[in-house]
Structures are given as C-alpha cells and as structure tokens.
Design a protein around this motif. Sequence first.
Motif, short mmCIF file in Angstrom:
data_model
loop_
_atom_site.label_atom_id
_atom_site.label_comp_id
_atom_site.label_asym_id
_atom_site.label_seq_id
_atom_site.Cartn_x
_atom_site.Cartn_y
_atom_site.Cartn_z
N VAL A 108 -16.67 -21.49 -19.19
CA VAL A 108 -15.55 -20.70 -18.69
C VAL A 108 -14.20 -21.24 -19.15
O VAL A 108 -13.18 -20.56 -19.04
CB VAL A 108 -15.61 -20.66 -17.14
CG1 VAL A 108 -15.16 -22.00 -16.55
CG2 VAL A 108 -14.76 -19.53 -16.58
N PHE A 122 -11.19 -16.39 -10.00
CA PHE A 122 -12.49 -15.77 -10.26
C PHE A 122 -13.30 -16.59 -11.26
O PHE A 122 -14.49 -16.85 -11.07
CB PHE A 122 -12.31 -14.35 -10.78
CG PHE A 122 -13.60 -13.67 -11.13
CD1 PHE A 122 -14.41 -13.13 -10.14
CD2 PHE A 122 -14.03 -13.58 -12.46
CE1 PHE A 122 -15.62 -12.52 -10.47
CE2 PHE A 122 -15.22 -12.98 -12.79
CZ PHE A 122 -16.02 -12.45 -11.78
N CYS A 123 -12.64 -17.00 -12.34
CA CYS A 123 -13.35 -17.78 -13.36
C CYS A 123 -13.84 -19.12 -12.80
O CYS A 123 -14.98 -19.53 -13.03
CB CYS A 123 -12.44 -18.03 -14.56
SG CYS A 123 -12.06 -16.55 -15.52
N PHE A 125 -14.40 -20.13 -9.52
CA PHE A 125 -15.49 -20.04 -8.54
C PHE A 125 -16.71 -19.35 -9.11
O PHE A 125 -17.85 -19.65 -8.70
CB PHE A 125 -14.98 -19.32 -7.28
CG PHE A 125 -14.10 -20.16 -6.42
CD1 PHE A 125 -14.64 -21.15 -5.61
CD2 PHE A 125 -12.72 -20.00 -6.43
CE1 PHE A 125 -13.83 -21.95 -4.82
CE2 PHE A 125 -11.90 -20.79 -5.64
CZ PHE A 125 -12.46 -21.77 -4.84
N GLY A 126 -16.50 -18.43 -10.05
CA GLY A 126 -17.66 -17.80 -10.69
C GLY A 126 -18.50 -18.81 -11.43
O GLY A 126 -19.75 -18.78 -11.38
N SER A 127 -17.84 -19.75 -12.12
CA SER A 127 -18.60 -20.78 -12.84
C SER A 127 -19.35 -21.68 -11.87
O SER A 127 -20.48 -22.12 -12.16
CB SER A 127 -17.65 -21.60 -13.71
OG SER A 127 -16.75 -22.35 -12.91
N VAL A 173 -20.58 -20.78 -8.97
CA VAL A 173 -21.76 -20.03 -8.51
C VAL A 173 -22.89 -20.11 -9.53
O VAL A 173 -24.06 -20.34 -9.19
CB VAL A 173 -21.37 -18.55 -8.25
CG1 VAL A 173 -22.63 -17.71 -8.00
CG2 VAL A 173 -20.44 -18.45 -7.05
N VAL A 174 -22.54 -19.96 -10.81
CA VAL A 174 -23.56 -20.03 -11.86
C VAL A 174 -24.19 -21.42 -11.91
O VAL A 174 -25.42 -21.56 -12.02
CB VAL A 174 -22.94 -19.66 -13.23
CG1 VAL A 174 -23.96 -19.88 -14.35
CG2 VAL A 174 -22.47 -18.21 -13.22
#
Length: 604
Positions: A179, A262-263, A265-267, A269-270
């Motif tokens: 990310v 978003f980037c 916290f999205g990373s 989660v992944v």
Amino acid sequence: MPKKELKTSRRLPSPESLSKLLPLVKPYLGKICLAAVLLLLSSAAGLAFPQIVRHLLDAAFVSGDSSLLNRIALGLLALFGVQAILNAIQVYLLTSTSEKVVANLRTHLFAHVIKLSPGFFTEQRTGELTSRLSSDTSILQTVLSSNLSEFTRQSLFLIGGIVLLTLTHPTLTLTTLAVVPIMVGSAIIFGRALRRASTGVQDRLAEATGTADEAFAQIRIVQGFAAEPEETRKYSSHIAEVISAAIKRARIRGTFFGVLTFCGFGSIVVVLWQGGRLVLAGQLSAGALVSFLLYAMYVGGAVASLASLFGAYQEASGAAKRIFDLLGTPAEITSDPDATELPKPILGEVALNNVTFGYQADQDPVLHDISLTMHSGEVIALVGRSGAGKSTIASLIPRFWDVTHGSITLDGRNIKEIPLAQLRTVIGSVPQEPSLFSGTIADNIAYAAAGVRDNVSREEVIVAAKAAHAHEFIERLPNGYDTPVGERGVKLSGGQRQRIAIARVFLKNPAVVILDEATSSLDAESEQHVEVAMENLLKGRTTLIIAHRLSTVRRADRVIVLDRGRIIEQGSHLQLMDAGGLYSKLYRSQFRDGEFATLAGLEA
C-alpha cells in the motif's frame, strides 16, 4: 493612491526556501543534536514495545509462566516511563529552540524591512507586511517545533518497522508494503494541491489584514464620513475570500486524510486476514502475529504521518519563500561601502547641482535641472503650487529617494558618500502633521536620539520641551512627561503633537532643519509661543521651509519659487514682490486687511 498587494511567486517552492533557515538554526545545533539523540532513544523504545508484547503473549498463552508475565508487564511500564521522560525533554528542547529561531527570524525580517526606502512602503500595504511577520513565521515555527520532531520520529518508525517486519515474516511484509506506493503517490498529488490552497489562504488573509490596518490607521476619516459599513463590507469581502480558500484547503485535506486512512487500515485488515491463516496453519505464533500487526500499524501510521507532514512542509515551504522573497528585496537607498563620515563641526551647507528626479522611470520627472545652494545658517523658503516639487526636494536631502540625475552635497561632499546614519542624524525634520509613537511624552521627545545613543536624561527632555514651549502644557497633564500619548499621539491635540515634534528637533540639535510649515496646526496663542521657539531653533542652522503661510515666508533669507519642477524665481520677499512674478501674484491674491493668510493651493 492605492497600494499594491505584496506579490509572491507562484512557482513551486524549493527546499532552498527552508534551507535558508540554517544560518539561524546553527547557533542551536548543540540542543538540536541532543534532542535528536533523545528522539532516537525514544523511538527505539517505541520499536521495542511490539517485541515485548510478543514475548508477553507467548509467555501467557504458551509457557504459562505467570512470573515471566509479571516481569514483562513491569518492564513495559518502566519502558514507557523512560520514553515519557525522553519525549518531555526532547519536546522542550525543540520547542524552546524553535521559539528562539523564529524570534531571530522575525527580528531579522523586521530589521531588513524597516531599512527599505519610503518608496517601497508607498507600493506595499503595511498590513500585508505585518502578516508576513506574524502568520508566515508562525507556520515556520510549527514546522521547527513539532513537525520536525514528528518527521524524524515517523521516519525512524518507518525504517525500523520495515526492518523488524522483514525479520518477523518477509511474506507478510510484502503485503504490508504494497500500500506504500499508493500512499506516497497520494501525498505527492494532494501535497501540491494543498500547498497551492494554503498559499491562497495566506495571501487572502494578508489582504484582509491590510484592509483592517488601513481602516484602523484612518479611523477618524472612516468615522468622519460614516464609512464604517463600507469598511466592514470590504473587510467581510476579504474574509469571505479567506473562508472560501480555507474551505477549499479543508476539502483537499479531508480527501487526503480519507485516502490515507482507508489505505492504512485496509492494509492492516489484509495483514490480519493473511496472518490469521498462518497462525491457524501453525506457521506463526499468536504473539508474533500481534507484534507483526503492531509493526504494521507503526509502518502504516508512519507513512500516513509522513504524507501529512509532506503537506505541512509544502505550506511551510511556501511561507518560507514569501519571507525570504521579502528578505531578498534590495534596499534601494544604502550607504556606500566606501562612505566616510563628515568631519566636525558640520556646517550644514547644502547644494543641489542640476538635480533631476522622477519617482518612476516611465513617468515624467518631478524636478527638472534644479540648482540651489543653501549656505550655512541660511533660511530658505520653498514656495509654489501643489505638485511643484517642494516636498520632493525636502525628501531628497536626507536621501529618502536618490536623485535621477545630478547630485546633492552637504558641506561640499556628495551625500551618497556620507554614511546614511550620519546624514540623517544631522538633519532634523518637523512635518506638517506629525505622528507620535505609542508611549509617553518623554519617550517621544527622547526618540530624537534613538539612532545616536541609548540613554537620554529626563533633564535633556525637559530642556528640549521648554525650548519648544511644550513644557507648560506637559506639566498640566495628569502624569506630566509620563503621560501616554496613544497610538500616533491621538490623545494629544494637533498643536500639542506639533510642539512635541519641535522638541524632538531641539533635542536632536541638527545642522540642517526641514520644516513643513511646523506651526500650521497651532492655535493663535500656541503659535505665538512656538514662533519664539522657532526663532531660537533656526539660529545657526541651515533651514529649508516648505512654505504655506506668508508669515513663514517673510522669515526666510531667500524665497525659492517652484513651478512644475523648475525654479522660476528666487530672492527676498521684497525683491520678489517688486518683480511682479508668480510669487507676487500668489501673495497679493491672499493679502487682505493687513493680515497674512494661507496661500491658496500651496499644499506640500
């Protein structure tokens, strides 16, 4: 005429703008290095936290050793205590240093601007200059105090986090870092837009400050014409532009932080999903996964913070550019490096030799081939219609502007070859409408010696006030010489301000005196007292009088009549009256009933 806005370059600010701060930072390098060491230790403690958590969890859920769990928990508390102390000292060092650096920058900027020629201030709004001293330097202070520290901390977290992530699990590290290019790209794109928006906010705010400054400075005019609603409308219009620019900046910031959030916290989660599968497969311990997630949050947070700080850097770089553009404005009137002081005693003989002068290169000259010699101790009166060039001559002698062609000499030496400070020290001026500084009456009279010596005794102030016939009214004031005069002397009458200005000249004791009808604001009684004082002041001094009143003209040894920037007549009052020229016409048009009146159209 309306003053121009202070223009700033729209080019992208380069790192050179901020690098120009280095000379100001250099004296504090010791404190900065100590703060850097403390920051490094604090960041190392922060990076150690996930490893301790990893061992804590493994001890609790794998070995079941409660004593180890207790020791690790106490170790964490000790670690955070040390980190808190390190952070406190480091923040104090950087904050105190930034305060000193910015204070020096403000002083340096003020010292430079105040030396610029009057022509610079006729083109610029003082409110905008004040905004540069306050608003722009405040932005730099934020960078030096908190942003610099945060940038260093987040850089250490980013580098250290990536190294420890790789050591923990290389595959998950690649997932975490995937990310980063997106966040960096967002920082570049949004950072540029944010810089432009922030520059717009600062420029609009400077315009609003300039409008308010002008209204406050001319408050009597504003209220006299009942123009408060109009001034409020203009100020509100500027503030509306500030709000519009600020909302645009907020929109860019909001979108920017939304993308980063978003980037980031999205990373996570992944990574949590992929790491959970590894734990379930027995390829990774729970403690290792948690420590990995913490490091991933460090890295993601560091990237987001650095991206945000990049935007702050863009704002600061723009502010720095505006400040250093102003610092780079050359002073048009300076002392020649080879200038030498005039020997004493200074006689005060002034000569204009074929002087031609124009305020703008693309406009017709105001003065044309003026030649005039003022002998030591001689009183010269300048007479002429409005715009004839009287005040211009008075401004050229102390070098508020430099002649376009020809030369001006003092005691036979070109004034450009005399140090500027000495030249202006030997010239005293009393304007038609004097403005005083906020402070006491004693402060304003003692200001005459501000450029020469630091201390002026109260006795010297009183002697000067008595010579100007100001002592009597000063003694009647509630606090005497310690009475505050208010901004620009608004608490005193026009005649009282005039006598304070005359007292300054007495204290200064110059060889050359320039009077712009110094008695014009006085009532009849005050004028009678000051006329006697003026007679004493003019003795033994070369005096140039910009004449509006015929009583002043009659005092002169010689009258110079100007018309459209040229000398058309000169001689004594009686000689010019007999000549029947322009002076005679002006005089006779105003002479009635044996009294002297103001010459029509003879404003400076």
